[in-house]
Design a protein around this motif. Sequence first.
Motif, PDB file in Angstrom:
ATOM      1  N   PRO A 124       0.811  -1.230   0.000  1.00  0.00           N
ATOM      2  CA  PRO A 124       0.000   0.000   0.000  1.00  0.00           C
ATOM      3  C   PRO A 124       0.843   1.278   0.000  1.00  0.00           C
ATOM      4  O   PRO A 124       0.367   2.331  -0.449  1.00  0.00           O
ATOM      5  N   ASN A 125       2.070   1.211   0.507  1.00  0.00           N
ATOM      6  CA  ASN A 125       2.930   2.403   0.612  1.00  0.00           C
ATOM      7  C   ASN A 125       4.041   2.423  -0.435  1.00  0.00           C
ATOM      8  O   ASN A 125       4.978   3.217  -0.318  1.00  0.00           O
ATOM      9  N   ARG A 126       3.969   1.592  -1.434  1.00  0.00           N
ATOM     10  CA  ARG A 126       5.082   1.411  -2.365  1.00  0.00           C
ATOM     11  C   ARG A 126       5.441   2.700  -3.105  1.00  0.00           C
ATOM     12  O   ARG A 126       6.622   3.006  -3.278  1.00  0.00           O
ATOM     13  N   ARG A 127       4.441   3.460  -3.519  1.00  0.00           N
ATOM     14  CA  ARG A 127       4.734   4.689  -4.267  1.00  0.00           C
ATOM     15  C   ARG A 127       5.371   5.735  -3.365  1.00  0.00           C
ATOM     16  O   ARG A 127       6.236   6.510  -3.801  1.00  0.00           O
ATOM     17  N   LEU A 128       4.957   5.768  -2.113  1.00  0.00           N
ATOM     18  CA  LEU A 128       5.530   6.726  -1.172  1.00  0.00           C
ATOM     19  C   LEU A 128       6.966   6.369  -0.824  1.00  0.00           C
ATOM     20  O   LEU A 128       7.804   7.256  -0.608  1.00  0.00           O
ATOM     21  N   LEU A 129       7.282   5.089  -0.799  1.00  0.00           N
ATOM     22  CA  LEU A 129       8.625   4.656  -0.427  1.00  0.00           C
ATOM     23  C   LEU A 129       9.598   4.747  -1.599  1.00  0.00           C
ATOM     24  O   LEU A 129      10.722   5.238  -1.446  1.00  0.00           O
ATOM     25  N   TYR A 130       9.178   4.251  -2.759  1.00  0.00           N
ATOM     26  CA  TYR A 130      10.099   4.130  -3.883  1.00  0.00           C
ATOM     27  C   TYR A 130       9.604   4.769  -5.183  1.00  0.00           C
ATOM     28  O   TYR A 130      10.353   4.818  -6.149  1.00  0.00           O
ATOM     29  N   LEU A 161       3.845   3.770 -14.480  1.00  0.00           N
ATOM     30  CA  LEU A 161       3.750   2.459 -15.102  1.00  0.00           C
ATOM     31  C   LEU A 161       5.048   1.679 -14.968  1.00  0.00           C
ATOM     32  O   LEU A 161       5.034   0.479 -14.632  1.00  0.00           O
ATOM     33  N   TRP A 162       6.190   2.307 -15.222  1.00  0.00           N
ATOM     34  CA  TRP A 162       7.479   1.628 -15.111  1.00  0.00           C
ATOM     35  C   TRP A 162       7.762   1.214 -13.673  1.00  0.00           C
ATOM     36  O   TRP A 162       8.257   0.104 -13.418  1.00  0.00           O
ATOM     37  N   TYR A 167       8.226  -3.009  -9.502  1.00  0.00           N
ATOM     38  CA  TYR A 167       7.846  -3.447  -8.155  1.00  0.00           C
ATOM     39  C   TYR A 167       7.204  -4.836  -8.203  1.00  0.00           C
ATOM     40  O   TYR A 167       7.535  -5.719  -7.396  1.00  0.00           O
ATOM     41  N   HIS A 168       6.295  -5.032  -9.138  1.00  0.00           N
ATOM     42  CA  HIS A 168       5.616  -6.324  -9.209  1.00  0.00           C
ATOM     43  C   HIS A 168       6.521  -7.399  -9.800  1.00  0.00           C
ATOM     44  O   HIS A 168       6.343  -8.592  -9.499  1.00  0.00           O
ATOM     45  N   LEU A 169       7.490  -7.009 -10.617  1.00  0.00           N
ATOM     46  CA  LEU A 169       8.503  -7.966 -11.046  1.00  0.00           C
ATOM     47  C   LEU A 169       9.337  -8.423  -9.850  1.00  0.00           C
ATOM     48  O   LEU A 169       9.740  -9.593  -9.769  1.00  0.00           O
TER      49      LEU A 169
END
Length: 457
Positions: A124-130, A161-162, A167-169
């Motif tokens: 849930p915090n992935r965009r804020l972290l990285y 998108l990238w 992240y999901h990779l």
Amino acid sequence: MSAAVPGGSGEVAEVTDAAEAAEAADMTDVTAGAVAADTSGTSGASGDAAGAALAAAAVVAGIPRQPGPEAPGAPAGAGRPGPPGPAGRAVAVFTGRVLGRYQAATVRIGFGLVWLAYLLREWPNRRLLYGDTSPWSADLAQRLLADNGALTVLPWFDGRLWFELVYHLAVLAALAVLLGWRTRASTVLFLVTVLSLQNRNVFLGDGGDNIVHLMAIYLVFTRCAEVWSLDARRGEPGRSGVPLWTLLGALLLLCQLGGFSGSSLDWTTPGFPYVGWAPLFWLLWAVAGLWWLAERLAPGGETRAVLDALATMVHNCAMLVIAVEVVLIYATAGWYKVQGSRWQDGTALYYPLHLDYFTPWPALSGLVGGALLPVFLISYGTVLLQVGFPFTLVDRRVKNALLVVMMAEHVGIAVLLGLPVFSLAMIAADAVFLPTAALCWAGARVARIRLRRAPLS
């Protein structure tokens, strides 16, 4: 993780036999110089001589030898003592036997689980972290990357998108490493995704992240899928290997010639070690292709034997590096604590137990931190464990007992201080010193449970 455990009654018997062999060998201490290594494998005087030569070569060993036959495709007699003399016997063992197979598989499973759990927890915090909403903006990250030359693929393209793709990779790569699927490729993807995310925002890391960072590099050079993996269950190379190899080679060529990777895939670097990431990736890709050709065209030929011996030597060196890394972590941590006044007076644990950041369970933290005796004993006990761990490698029984205590301490850190990723990473790293008999016994028990639950055909 049923997918990563051998199935079938024949495989259970094989694991059980390996456990019995390792258990019998664990009753004998082989001492060379001042260090002892757990041994199992060849019987009689030749096995004892090989174990002694290995212990003399691995100064900080403690990595138990593995039961089982010689490595597939190894030169004839590579798993047995060579010409008379300690040098010949050491070379024969070093090139012909994959040491620490079960320990390597446990380390692989542990760190795959650590990184997967971390990515899912922070999803849930992935965009804020990285990602694109991080306070550490892409411009600031690129300035730092220009100075330190760290590897990350996130700055290659802008936009969400990238980032979501990378992240999901990373999630898929961690899952593949955990299950041991196409490990030669998945460990490289694991390395790239771990470094890409961690180097994007270096201010988020702690001790656990640093360990994952290092182990992601070391795992690439190990044969960590020989047991407890989908690769081991499959046995044959399968049909997906060549398309995957071709796809990865095309992607690597596109990244290097596309003009968007910057200096990430340079062949050389201005500073030490003066070699970029491109030679490593292309070398791994070329070796995988050569290995497939040798396996198809001449499975019993000299080229296949040489490749297998080289892979075995690289694996054994990587396992030794992992063991040394763990010893250094504990030794440096312990000796730095000795110099701290709070550790000297036995009150070091008191302070984090009264910080909101390290108290996920305030009532439990208050209970432990409010009593003088537990704080004193845990503080002094931590220092003694960390300083004394390198010295326990001279005695197998003491080392095994101390490993149990240290793993229990990390479980306590995860619960009491709210540091599960760090604790799980340290437990996974400690697994390199676990005795082979215990790991084989655990694997056999899991296999038996799977057989009981499997429907009758």
